[in-house]
Design an enzyme around this catalytic site. Sequence first.
Site, PDB file in Angstrom:
ATOM      1  N   ASP A   1      46.510  36.162  40.939  1.00 37.06           N
ATOM      2  CA  ASP A   1      45.190  35.522  40.782  1.00 37.06           C
ATOM      3  C   ASP A   1      44.195  36.173  41.740  1.00 37.06           C
ATOM      4  O   ASP A   1      42.995  35.901  41.657  1.00 37.06           O
ATOM      5  CB  ASP A   1      45.297  34.020  41.069  1.00 37.06           C
ATOM      6  CG  ASP A   1      43.991  33.291  40.806  1.00 37.06           C
ATOM      7  OD1 ASP A   1      43.438  33.453  39.691  1.00 37.06           O
ATOM      8  OD2 ASP A   1      43.491  32.587  41.702  1.00 37.06           O
TER       9      ASP A   1
ATOM     10  N   ARG B   1      45.754  35.358  48.761  1.00 37.19           N
ATOM     11  CA  ARG B   1      44.738  36.370  49.020  1.00 37.19           C
ATOM     12  C   ARG B   1      45.312  37.744  48.641  1.00 37.19           C
ATOM     13  O   ARG B   1      46.479  38.026  48.915  1.00 37.19           O
ATOM     14  CB  ARG B   1      44.307  36.386  50.491  1.00 37.19           C
ATOM     15  CG  ARG B   1      43.360  35.259  50.875  1.00 37.19           C
ATOM     16  CD  ARG B   1      41.979  35.379  50.223  1.00 37.19           C
ATOM     17  NE  ARG B   1      41.093  34.285  50.572  1.00 37.19           N
ATOM     18  CZ  ARG B   1      40.940  33.154  49.894  1.00 37.19           C
ATOM     19  NH1 ARG B   1      41.650  32.957  48.786  1.00 37.19           N
ATOM     20  NH2 ARG B   1      40.089  32.231  50.270  1.00 37.19           N
TER      21      ARG B   1
ATOM     22  N   HIS C   1      40.850  35.153  40.268  1.00 34.73           N
ATOM     23  CA  HIS C   1      40.631  34.169  41.332  1.00 34.73           C
ATOM     24  C   HIS C   1      40.149  32.837  40.746  1.00 34.73           C
ATOM     25  O   HIS C   1      39.135  32.286  41.186  1.00 34.73           O
ATOM     26  CB  HIS C   1      39.628  34.715  42.357  1.00 34.73           C
ATOM     27  CG  HIS C   1      39.854  34.165  43.736  1.00 34.73           C
ATOM     28  ND1 HIS C   1      39.858  34.945  44.859  1.00 34.73           N
ATOM     29  CD2 HIS C   1      40.100  32.900  44.167  1.00 34.73           C
ATOM     30  CE1 HIS C   1      40.075  34.194  45.928  1.00 34.73           C
ATOM     31  NE2 HIS C   1      40.226  32.946  45.527  1.00 34.73           N
TER      32      HIS C   1
ATOM     33  N   GLU D   1      39.293  42.942  45.077  1.00 36.33           N
ATOM     34  CA  GLU D   1      38.648  42.138  44.030  1.00 36.33           C
ATOM     35  C   GLU D   1      37.149  41.934  44.246  1.00 36.33           C
ATOM     36  O   GLU D   1      36.418  41.620  43.309  1.00 36.33           O
ATOM     37  CB  GLU D   1      39.307  40.756  43.936  1.00 36.33           C
ATOM     38  CG  GLU D   1      39.026  39.848  45.141  1.00 36.33           C
ATOM     39  CD  GLU D   1      39.688  38.477  45.015  1.00 36.33           C
ATOM     40  OE1 GLU D   1      40.882  38.406  44.699  1.00 36.33           O
ATOM     41  OE2 GLU D   1      38.979  37.475  45.248  1.00 36.33           O
TER      42      GLU D   1
HETATM   43  P1  NAI Z   1      47.219  25.571  54.631  1.00 37.80           P
HETATM   44  O1  NAI Z   1      46.502  25.953  55.884  1.00 37.80           O
HETATM   45  O2  NAI Z   1      47.409  24.121  54.312  1.00 37.80           O
HETATM   46  O3  NAI Z   1      48.669  26.260  54.633  1.00 37.80           O
HETATM   47  C1  NAI Z   1      48.901  27.581  55.040  1.00 37.80           C
HETATM   48  C2  NAI Z   1      50.331  27.664  55.560  1.00 37.80           C
HETATM   49  O4  NAI Z   1      50.609  29.043  55.867  1.00 37.80           O
HETATM   50  C3  NAI Z   1      50.543  26.857  56.845  1.00 37.80           C
HETATM   51  O5  NAI Z   1      51.708  26.060  56.738  1.00 37.80           O
HETATM   52  C4  NAI Z   1      50.701  27.920  57.908  1.00 37.80           C
HETATM   53  O6  NAI Z   1      51.574  27.517  58.973  1.00 37.80           O
HETATM   54  C5  NAI Z   1      51.316  29.059  57.107  1.00 37.80           C
HETATM   55  N1  NAI Z   1      51.159  30.354  57.747  1.00 37.80           N
HETATM   56  C6  NAI Z   1      50.194  30.778  58.599  1.00 37.80           C
HETATM   57  N2  NAI Z   1      50.442  32.039  58.982  1.00 37.80           N
HETATM   58  C7  NAI Z   1      51.589  32.405  58.377  1.00 37.80           C
HETATM   59  C8  NAI Z   1      52.375  33.595  58.390  1.00 37.80           C
HETATM   60  N3  NAI Z   1      52.017  34.642  59.132  1.00 37.80           N
HETATM   61  N4  NAI Z   1      53.485  33.626  57.630  1.00 37.80           N
HETATM   62  C9  NAI Z   1      53.872  32.543  56.907  1.00 37.80           C
HETATM   63  N5  NAI Z   1      53.182  31.402  56.855  1.00 37.80           N
HETATM   64  C10 NAI Z   1      52.062  31.330  57.588  1.00 37.80           C
HETATM   65  O7  NAI Z   1      46.468  26.331  53.467  1.00 37.80           O
HETATM   66  P2  NAI Z   1      46.461  25.971  51.907  1.00 37.80           P
HETATM   67  O8  NAI Z   1      45.370  25.018  51.604  1.00 37.80           O
HETATM   68  O9  NAI Z   1      47.848  25.646  51.474  1.00 37.80           O
HETATM   69  O10 NAI Z   1      46.014  27.383  51.286  1.00 37.80           O
HETATM   70  C11 NAI Z   1      46.857  28.520  51.351  1.00 37.80           C
HETATM   71  C12 NAI Z   1      46.054  29.750  50.953  1.00 37.80           C
HETATM   72  O11 NAI Z   1      45.703  29.649  49.576  1.00 37.80           O
HETATM   73  C13 NAI Z   1      44.702  29.892  51.687  1.00 37.80           C
HETATM   74  O12 NAI Z   1      44.868  30.614  52.903  1.00 37.80           O
HETATM   75  C14 NAI Z   1      43.851  30.650  50.708  1.00 37.80           C
HETATM   76  O13 NAI Z   1      43.905  32.019  51.039  1.00 37.80           O
HETATM   77  C15 NAI Z   1      44.553  30.450  49.355  1.00 37.80           C
HETATM   78  N6  NAI Z   1      43.701  29.787  48.384  1.00 37.80           N
HETATM   79  C16 NAI Z   1      43.517  30.387  47.155  1.00 37.80           C
HETATM   80  C17 NAI Z   1      42.729  29.797  46.189  1.00 37.80           C
HETATM   81  C18 NAI Z   1      42.548  30.411  44.828  1.00 37.80           C
HETATM   82  O14 NAI Z   1      41.664  29.973  44.063  1.00 37.80           O
HETATM   83  N7  NAI Z   1      43.327  31.402  44.430  1.00 37.80           N
HETATM   84  C19 NAI Z   1      42.042  28.535  46.465  1.00 37.80           C
HETATM   85  C20 NAI Z   1      42.356  27.946  47.743  1.00 37.80           C
HETATM   86  C21 NAI Z   1      43.131  28.566  48.675  1.00 37.80           C
END
Ligand code: NAI
Length: 343
Positions: A254, A230, A291, A259
């Site tokens: 990305d 993000r 994105h 954005e």
């Molecule tokens: P997920 O929920 O599986 O993993 C997120 C991880 O971040 C978890 O292990 C969590 O414990 C950790 N986390 C939470 N708060 C934290 C902090 N303060 N410091 C460090 N780590 C922390 O999520 P997933 O599916 O891996 O997605 C990650 C991010 O990717 C999403 O939040 C979303 O913003 C982004 N995303 C971007 C996309 C794109 O097209 N560019 C598409 C899909 C997701």
Amino acid sequence: MKIAFFDAKDYDKPYFLEEGAAHGVEYKFFETRLTADTVSLARGSDGVCAFVNDDLGAPVIEALYEMGIRVIAMRCAGYNNVALEAAFNRIHVVRVPAYSPYAVAEHTMALLLTSVRRTHKAYNRTRDFNFSLNGLAGFDLHGKTVGVVGTGKIGRIFIDICKGFGMNVLAYDKFPGMADGFTYVSLGELFAQSDIISLHCPLGEDTYHLIDEAAIAKMKKGVILLNTSRGALIDAEALIGGIKARIVGAACLDVYEEESDLFFRDFSGHIVEDDVLARLISMPNIIVTSHQAFLTQEALRSIAATTTKNLLEIAESGMCENELCYRCGNLETCKKSRRERCF
Ligand code: NAI
């Protein structure tokens, strides 16, 4: 079931039309984003389908509730744009927690390789029959240290890809899990030791501007920053400062803090007013994609299928595995510690 579908794009319409036709859900597509000014378009619908840059702040949720809408289906994983407390007990909010974590992790590596091996510059040169190699020297990823912030679904797949390249992997997570072939370290250690830093944690109060001036000051000279999570995880002005100070060697973005008024649309014939983004894009060591990390056929199919299933489950039973926790703040009734949700 009629669903007002905001910020509709040509690439997602066919998948939603197909899923909707198969399950009796009629998606009505609006190209405009959902905002306080456009929310009235949802009148007469049973629900709303929204994306990352739609405005789901309290006033919009209030307006949706007033017009009888009881479900918001986010067709994405992130939900930092939803005023959850405003929705609590009034409108169900569902999301697609995972569609293709591979799509995002693979795009992150594509950006890194493009940056390191200057593929984007070579492509433009050879199209002009310029076969000079000057300025295209890269470096091996093998043996380099990558620091991964957030070891959830996407972060772990990116870690596996990096291990395939023979990289050493450090990681930081607020809620660390099993460390399989990598080492958890503090955020400060990760900043200090990584040649490449990749962000895969969600945006929240504690991660807003995670990469700011102070964080950049701790990093190795020449560090490469990757952000496919993000935009507001990085203070974009601090990033420009870090590049000018020659601390940040390159950045692949990305996502971008501001954005929402720009990405997913064509401004090629316009003067873009955002000076920070214009400055970033003008730098030779910055790559920006708009994105698109999620944008694969597999992910689009999965997003349409899960969103349709979420809507049907809420319509049929009022319950859905993919409903969000509303952070209602009611410690008496909140079961979040047990079930990650309070309803
Ligand atoms: P997920 O929920 O599986 O993993 C997120 C991880 O971040 C978890 O292990 C969590 O414990 C950790 N986390 C939470 N708060 C934290 C902090 N303060 N410091 C460090 N780590 C922390 O999520 P997933 O599916 O891996 O997605 C990650 C991010 O990717 C999403 O939040 C979303 O913003 C982004 N995303 C971007 C996309 C794109 O097209 N560019 C598409 C899909 C997701």
